[in-house]
Design an enzyme around this catalytic site. Structure first.
Site, PDB file in Angstrom:
ATOM      1  N   PRO A  53      57.470  -7.314   8.270  1.00 14.67           N
ATOM      2  CA  PRO A  53      58.092  -8.230   7.077  1.00 14.67           C
ATOM      3  C   PRO A  53      57.326  -9.203   6.861  1.00 14.67           C
ATOM      4  O   PRO A  53      57.941 -10.268   6.440  1.00 14.67           O
ATOM      5  CB  PRO A  53      59.788  -8.540   8.003  1.00 14.67           C
ATOM      6  CG  PRO A  53      59.068  -8.951   9.048  1.00 14.67           C
ATOM      7  CD  PRO A  53      58.175  -8.051   9.755  1.00 14.67           C
TER       8      PRO A  53
ATOM      9  N   CYS B  74      50.065  -2.772   9.256  1.00 15.72           N
ATOM     10  CA  CYS B  74      51.154  -3.341   9.230  1.00 15.72           C
ATOM     11  C   CYS B  74      52.210  -4.429   9.150  1.00 15.72           C
ATOM     12  O   CYS B  74      52.063  -4.784  10.091  1.00 15.72           O
ATOM     13  CB  CYS B  74      51.507  -2.396  10.089  1.00 15.72           C
ATOM     14  SG  CYS B  74      50.944  -1.038  10.655  1.00 15.72           S
TER      15      CYS B  74
ATOM     16  N   ASP C  22      48.985  -4.733  14.065  1.00 11.14           N
ATOM     17  CA  ASP C  22      50.079  -4.777  14.912  1.00 11.14           C
ATOM     18  C   ASP C  22      51.250  -3.192  14.654  1.00 11.14           C
ATOM     19  O   ASP C  22      52.494  -3.103  13.187  1.00 11.14           O
ATOM     20  CB  ASP C  22      51.619  -5.670  14.390  1.00 11.14           C
ATOM     21  CG  ASP C  22      52.797  -6.325  15.015  1.00 11.14           C
ATOM     22  OD1 ASP C  22      52.899  -6.289  15.977  1.00 11.14           O
ATOM     23  OD2 ASP C  22      53.669  -6.855  14.307  1.00 11.14           O
TER      24      ASP C  22
ATOM     25  N   CYS D 180      55.480  -4.767  20.690  1.00 13.70           N
ATOM     26  CA  CYS D 180      56.306  -5.580  20.867  1.00 13.70           C
ATOM     27  C   CYS D 180      57.339  -5.095  21.877  1.00 13.70           C
ATOM     28  O   CYS D 180      58.011  -4.315  22.085  1.00 13.70           O
ATOM     29  CB  CYS D 180      57.543  -6.357  19.984  1.00 13.70           C
ATOM     30  SG  CYS D 180      57.559  -5.435  18.745  1.00 13.70           S
TER      31      CYS D 180
ATOM     32  N   ASP E 172      48.971   3.013   3.457  1.00 12.22           N
ATOM     33  CA  ASP E 172      49.120   3.638   4.539  1.00 12.22           C
ATOM     34  C   ASP E 172      48.100   2.440   5.846  1.00 12.22           C
ATOM     35  O   ASP E 172      47.450   3.234   5.380  1.00 12.22           O
ATOM     36  CB  ASP E 172      49.057   5.477   4.476  1.00 12.22           C
ATOM     37  CG  ASP E 172      49.831   5.738   6.608  1.00 12.22           C
ATOM     38  OD1 ASP E 172      49.672   4.573   6.994  1.00 12.22           O
ATOM     39  OD2 ASP E 172      49.876   6.427   6.260  1.00 12.22           O
TER      40      ASP E 172
END
Length: 371
Positions: free
Chosen positions: A213, A210, A277, A330, A261
């Site tokens: 960005p 994952c 993450d 987060c 995935d």
């Protein structure tokens, strides 16, 4: 931006004031509600605003709606300039939800998780502007060189983050030429702790599930001095392409981006270290995402927790015996954090919770484990 963020953040509080001064918002048309929220936010929460100007501008906004909503806006805001209704105390979750403007379910969750005093401090912090932190790209420059080249003052962060600078004052981080040159990336100090916790070494094989960005991916590369191999997995092709561009801008050469995935990823060879993450509810980032508190829900968290568990098991399967794994989110939700790791089957060596009111950064959960 302050007006937009603040009005969205304080929506529940503002709606409480509207109800006290007029009637419930579900009895008003949308332009009238928007004008009242915007005007009351300025009168209740901003210093140094001209009350008469606030009333006049809000009335003009309300004229865009049907009927005579602007007349109600004028009457309500004029009354508010003389005296605002008192807000409830925050001793209970119900009172704290209105006073600090959060959905009741979230306030109840944090009261239960952190205790009343800690929860109230966390609620207050979520309505404050967040700090702007930059991660110096050590593949390009040094912290001292970057600090000297920035057009605004900056301060060194704590010793455990030698690549971090905290900017003081307004600064458009993405418009500066040093950003285009890859000298830094805007990244919270809490997010920087994630790659540091994994502690990748030059020459190792590292998996970043994952990955988009790319802030943590490129941090891993910098810590590895561009030596070794990082496989960055991203499900969405567009985000994967953006990750490649970020890696190129940051002068990273040891990252291979794979469109796949993470929940079903199968490694051809085991990895020395794995970073997980996964998508999360983001409840640690409410300073920068004021609408998030209204868009997530307990049901959404339950669905995310299932996805996280699947991704975590794929990460564990990709790790070599004796390797290191870091799981980070987060968010500040035990179902997505501590309970997730407790059910994972790996040995948790350390857990860390970064809290906005205590650590002055985004809220993060970071766990380091081994097989």
């Amino acid at each position: 931006m302050r007006l937009a963020f603040g009005t969205v953040q304080r929506r529940l509080t503002l709606d409480h004031l509207i109800e006290q001064l007029a009637r419930p918002v579900d009895q008003l048309d949308a332009p009238t509600v928007a004008a009242l929220r915007l005007g009351l936010y300025q009168l209740a929460f901003l210093d140094g605003v001209g009350a008469h100007a606030v009333v006049a501008e809000s009335v003009e906004l309300a004229k865009q709606g049907p009927g005579g909503g602007h007349k109600l806006v004028n009457a309500v805001l004029r009354r508010a300039t003389r005296e605002l209704p008192a807000l409830p105390g925050d001793d209970t979750p119900a009172g704290a939800a209105i006073a600090h403007s959060y959905p009741l379910w979230l306030v109840e969750l944090w009261f239960e998780t952190f205790g009343a005093d800690e929860a109230r401090a966390l609620l207050r912090a979520g309505n404050e502007p967040g700090e702007l932190a930059l991660r110096v790209n050590t593949l390009v420059t040094t912290r001292e060189e970057l600090a000297g080249a920035l057009p605004v003052p900056s301060a060194q962060a704590e010793d455990e983050l030698p690549e971090a600078l905290v900017v003081a004052g307004p600064f458009d981080a993405h418009a500066h030429e040093l950003w285009r040159e890859g000298a830094y990336i805007a990244q919270s100090r809490a997010a920087m702790l994630v790659a540091r916790s994994l502690d990748p070494q030059p020459g190792e094989r590292v998996l970043d599930l994952c990955a988009a960005p790319g802030g943590k991916t490129t941090h891993l590369a910098a810590l590895m001095q561009n030596e070794g191999e990082i496989v960055a997995v991203e499900r969405h092709a567009g985000r994967a392409a953006a990750l490649r561009r970020t890696a190129e801008r940051m002068r990273v050469t040891n990252v291979t981006v794979e469109v796949a995935d993470g929940a079903h990823y199968r490694a051809a060879q085991p990895f020395d270290r794995v970073l997980v993450d996964p998508p999360c509810s983001g409840l640690g980032t409410l300073q920068g995402h004021p609408d998030l508190r209204w868009r997530t829900s307990p049901d959404a968290i339950a669905t995310l927790a299932q996805t996280q568990a699947t991704i975590l098991q794929a990460a564990i399967a990709a790790l070599r015996p004796g390797g290191a794994l870091v799981y980070s989110t987060c968010t500040l939700s035990p179902q997505e954090n501590e309970r997730q790791m407790a059910a994972s089957g790996v040995r948790v060596k350390s857990e860390r919770l970064v809290l906005p009111h205590r650590d002055r950064s985004d809220g993060f959960y970071i766990a380091r484990a081994c097989t």
